[in-house]
Design an enzyme around this catalytic site. Structure first.
Site, PDB file in Angstrom:
ATOM      1  N   LYS A  38      46.897 -16.217  -7.379  1.00  0.00           N
ATOM      2  CA  LYS A  38      46.925 -14.976  -8.159  1.00  0.00           C
ATOM      3  C   LYS A  38      47.377 -15.277  -9.591  1.00  0.00           C
ATOM      4  CE  LYS A  38      51.639 -13.861  -6.693  1.00  0.00           C
ATOM      5  NZ  LYS A  38      52.515 -12.893  -6.003  1.00  0.00           N
ATOM      6  N   ARG A 136      59.420  -3.811  -0.867  1.00  0.00           N
ATOM      7  CA  ARG A 136      58.420  -3.738  -1.924  1.00  0.00           C
ATOM      8  C   ARG A 136      57.132  -3.140  -1.362  1.00  0.00           C
ATOM      9  NH1 ARG A 136      57.045  -9.290  -5.005  1.00  0.00           N
ATOM     10  NH2 ARG A 136      56.002  -9.696  -3.003  1.00  0.00           N
ATOM     11  N   TYR A 264      59.870 -13.021 -39.934  1.00  0.00           N
ATOM     12  CA  TYR A 264      59.989 -11.571 -40.001  1.00  0.00           C
ATOM     13  C   TYR A 264      61.439 -11.106 -39.896  1.00  0.00           C
ATOM     14  CZ  TYR A 264      54.921 -11.015 -39.424  1.00  0.00           C
ATOM     15  OH  TYR A 264      53.572 -11.046 -39.595  1.00  0.00           O
ATOM     16  N   MET A 313      53.325 -13.326 -33.669  1.00  0.00           N
ATOM     17  CA  MET A 313      52.220 -13.174 -32.736  1.00  0.00           C
ATOM     18  C   MET A 313      51.489 -14.498 -32.499  1.00  0.00           C
ATOM     19  SD  MET A 313      48.923 -10.627 -32.829  1.00  0.00           S
ATOM     20  CE  MET A 313      49.925  -9.160 -32.696  1.00  0.00           C
TER      21      MET A 313
END
Length: 368
Positions: A38, A136, A264, A313
């Site tokens: 997965k 779950r 930033y 990013m």
């Protein structure tokens, strides 16, 4: 291996073979092996990983969602595929592609029986999940009568396995809880067999369960993280080989003066004359902002370079003041020496998170 010239995720298929064989060596010959692929095979590439494991005669695959199983079928994977968390909207596709659902609730069971009847299916294989403590997904023991009643009233499905999930199989402080889970699952299986007259396969162990609870291997085991090179303990990590190496390069080097800032929001301030390197990988590639502010690091010429300021990013900046390096030099984010779990621990997270976060825009390179 040649040095990286761009951001790449190298996948070592020989390491995958090693991990598969090592984990198989823990099992009895008759015990089946289910490979969990997965989440893009934990960030590696589900198709290439599954193709390789299919050549090694793995018994089963597991994915989380139907679309992941469809991608494997489209790539020519023919082995059985268990879908661990199917949604009813995808049941028709699941059946069309010969995928096998985990049935974990009354709603899911009712919906799947309805669609299999509508499609005139007979004995379609399903896997019934029981909740033994993870809380779950899964039925409880007191649901058995209802499940059996529904099974008695249809021939459209057939139970292939019962399974559950260990909560803390890697944690030696939770031996009592894990053993209680195992005993609860044995009781569930015995009750189900008695009331239904069916004797399905049983499976409960994940990677740490394979290693720590051989008495609970039952008919099949499921391994995810172990295949990718992590065993949830230092001892087992040393017996496994991480299959993925995330590498990049230095794009540019800057010399900055005391009190100049980097990135930033001016999040890093130089304490003196310092050198920084800009690396072409950022949070869009899977290096989360949590690794900024010197919580994470990369390795350049065998030296640790802390990530400074905020992760951008597409880029990170690292402190290379005391590292002999130049533009174009290779940067290791993690590999089989500087492991993903070490980087993850520095930011108080786990190897699963950093591996599965690697963006699919990062080029995958496969090493035989």
């Amino acid at each position: 291996m040649p040095k990286a010239k761009e951001t790449v995720l190298e996948i070592d298929l020989s390491a995958l073979t090693h991990n598969f064989n090592y984990l198989k060596s823990k099992l009895q010959p008759q015990t089946k092996f289910l490979a969990v692929v997965k989440a893009f095979a934990y960030g590696s590439d589900a198709v290439e990983i599954a193709k390789h494991l299919q050549k090694l005669n793995v018994d089963y695959f597991a994915v989380a969602y139907v679309n992941e199983g469809v991608a494997l079928r489209d790539a020519g994977i023919t082995a059985p595929i268990l879908v661990l968390h199917p949604q009813s909207i995808s049941f028709k596709t699941l059946i069309d592609r010969c995928l096998e659902p985990s049935i974990y609730s009354t709603h899911v069971l009712d919906e799947f029986i309805k669609i299999t009847k509508a499609q005139s299916q007979k004995d379609y294989p399903v896997h019934i999940k029981f909740n033994t403590g993870l809380n779950r997904l899964g039925f409880k023991v007191n649901d058995i009568d209802s499940i059996v009643s529904k099974l008695d009233n249809t021939s459209s499905i057939k139970v292939k396995s019962l399974f559950s999930h260990l909560v803390a199989s890697e944690d030696t402080n939770e031996l009592e809880f894990s053993n209680n889970q195992i005993e609860k699952f044995k009781t569930i299986a015995a009750t189900f067999e008695e009331k239904s007259g069916i004797k399905p396969w049983l499976h409960m162990c994940n990677t740490s369960g394979i290693i720590n609870y051989p008495e609970a291997h039952f008919d099949m085991v499921r391994s995810g993280i172990g295949l990718y090179g992590f065993g949830n303990s230092i001892e087992e990590d040393n017996k496994l080989k991480p299959i993925a190496s995330l590498k990049s390069v230095i794009s540019q080097i800057h010399t900055i003066e005391k009190d100049e800032t980097v990135g930033y929001n001016r999040a890093y301030t130089a304490k003196g004359i310092e050198k920084t390197a800009t690396i072409p990988i950022g949070h869009a590639d899977g290096i989360s902002r949590i690794y900024g502010q010197e919580k994470g690091f990369v390795t350049i010429n065998s030296e640790k370079a802390p990530i400074i300021g905020n992760v951008c990013m597409d880029m990170i900046m690292v402190n290379i003041t005391n590292i002999d390096c130049k533009e174009g030099d290779e940067v290791i984010i993690f590999d089989n020496k500087y492991k993903a779990n070490t980087l993850a621990e520095a930011a108080n997270t786990i190897s699963y998170e950093i591996m599965t976060s690697i963006s699919q825009r990062v080029k995958r390179v496969f090493i035989p």
